[in-house]
Design an enzyme around this catalytic site. Structure first.
Site, PDB file in Angstrom:
ATOM      1  N   VAL A   1    -108.845  -0.248 -36.054  1.00  0.00           N
ATOM      2  CA  VAL A   1    -107.674  -1.073 -35.763  1.00  0.00           C
ATOM      3  C   VAL A   1    -106.410  -0.202 -35.850  1.00  0.00           C
ATOM      4  CG1 VAL A   1    -106.476  -3.243 -36.261  1.00  0.00           C
ATOM      5  CG2 VAL A   1    -108.904  -3.014 -36.834  1.00  0.00           C
ATOM      6  N   PRO A   2    -106.246   0.741 -34.910  1.00  0.00           N
ATOM      7  CA  PRO A   2    -105.024   1.553 -34.923  1.00  0.00           C
ATOM      8  C   PRO A   2    -103.804   0.674 -34.681  1.00  0.00           C
ATOM      9  CG  PRO A   2    -106.295   1.941 -32.922  1.00  0.00           C
ATOM     10  CD  PRO A   2    -107.131   1.071 -33.800  1.00  0.00           C
ATOM     11  N   HIS A   3    -102.735   0.959 -35.432  1.00  0.00           N
ATOM     12  CA  HIS A   3    -101.545   0.116 -35.327  1.00  0.00           C
ATOM     13  C   HIS A   3    -100.315   0.875 -35.777  1.00  0.00           C
ATOM     14  CE1 HIS A   3    -101.503  -0.580 -39.743  1.00  0.00           C
ATOM     15  NE2 HIS A   3    -102.805  -0.437 -39.609  1.00  0.00           N
ATOM     16  N   THR A   4     -99.157   0.365 -35.338  1.00  0.00           N
ATOM     17  CA  THR A   4     -97.881   0.945 -35.747  1.00  0.00           C
ATOM     18  C   THR A   4     -96.775  -0.065 -35.475  1.00  0.00           C
ATOM     19  OG1 THR A   4     -96.520   2.939 -35.653  1.00  0.00           O
ATOM     20  CG2 THR A   4     -97.199   2.020 -33.540  1.00  0.00           C
TER      21      THR A   4
END
Length: 156
Positions: A67-70
């Protein structure tokens, strides 16, 4: 909050070509651009922000999921998408296994509540073995969207 509140349907992909974490993130972010949700000029900044977040610790949570996020100032609302990788992506996941389901999120810095609610929503669905199994069986964007819509309907 429902998945349909933030998943950019036009950016969902079922045939991610990338085999590394950076390639995967670049390919998924490009999908958000192609869907008209990110400007070309913001592509590199958003990609870098996600990669910088990954340096703090992999968002590959195990069992083939990441779950890559920024947070990034170039978006005015929470956006996300889903990508499936038939070959798997080396993502430095916690269990060391390749990742084949990726949920990517980008939110404005001034909306931390929405960001956290979206992460919680995704996490809750990913704990549902049936949801994960159906996602892995999806072969078309429409099938992925059906799985997401069903999850929203069931409220699990």
């Amino acid at each position: 909050m429902k998945l349909s509140d933030f998943v950019v349907r036009e950016a969902v992909t079922v045939d991610l070509h990338a085999t590394t974490k950076e390639e995967a993130i670049r390919e998924i972010v490009a999908g958000l651009r192609d869907a008209g949700r990110l400007a070309e000029a913001d592509l590199e900044g958003v990609t870098r922000a996600i990669l910088n977040r990954e340096e703090l610790g992999s968002t590959g949570i195990g069992q083939g999921v990441a779950v890559p996020h920024t947070r990034h100032p170039t978006v005015d609302r929470l956006i996300g998408t889903v990508a499936l990788s038939p070959k798997g992506v080396e993502f430095a996941a916690l269990d060391g296994e390749p990742v084949d389901i990726l949920f990517l999120l980008v939110s404005p810095p001034n909306q931390p509540g929405d960001h956290l609610r979206a992460l919680e929503n995704i996490s809750r669905h990913l704990k549902d073995e049936q949801f994960v199994r159906f996602l892995r069986q999806a072969r078309t964007r429409e099938q992925v969207l059906d799985v997401l819509d069903e999850a929203d309907q069931s409220g699990t």
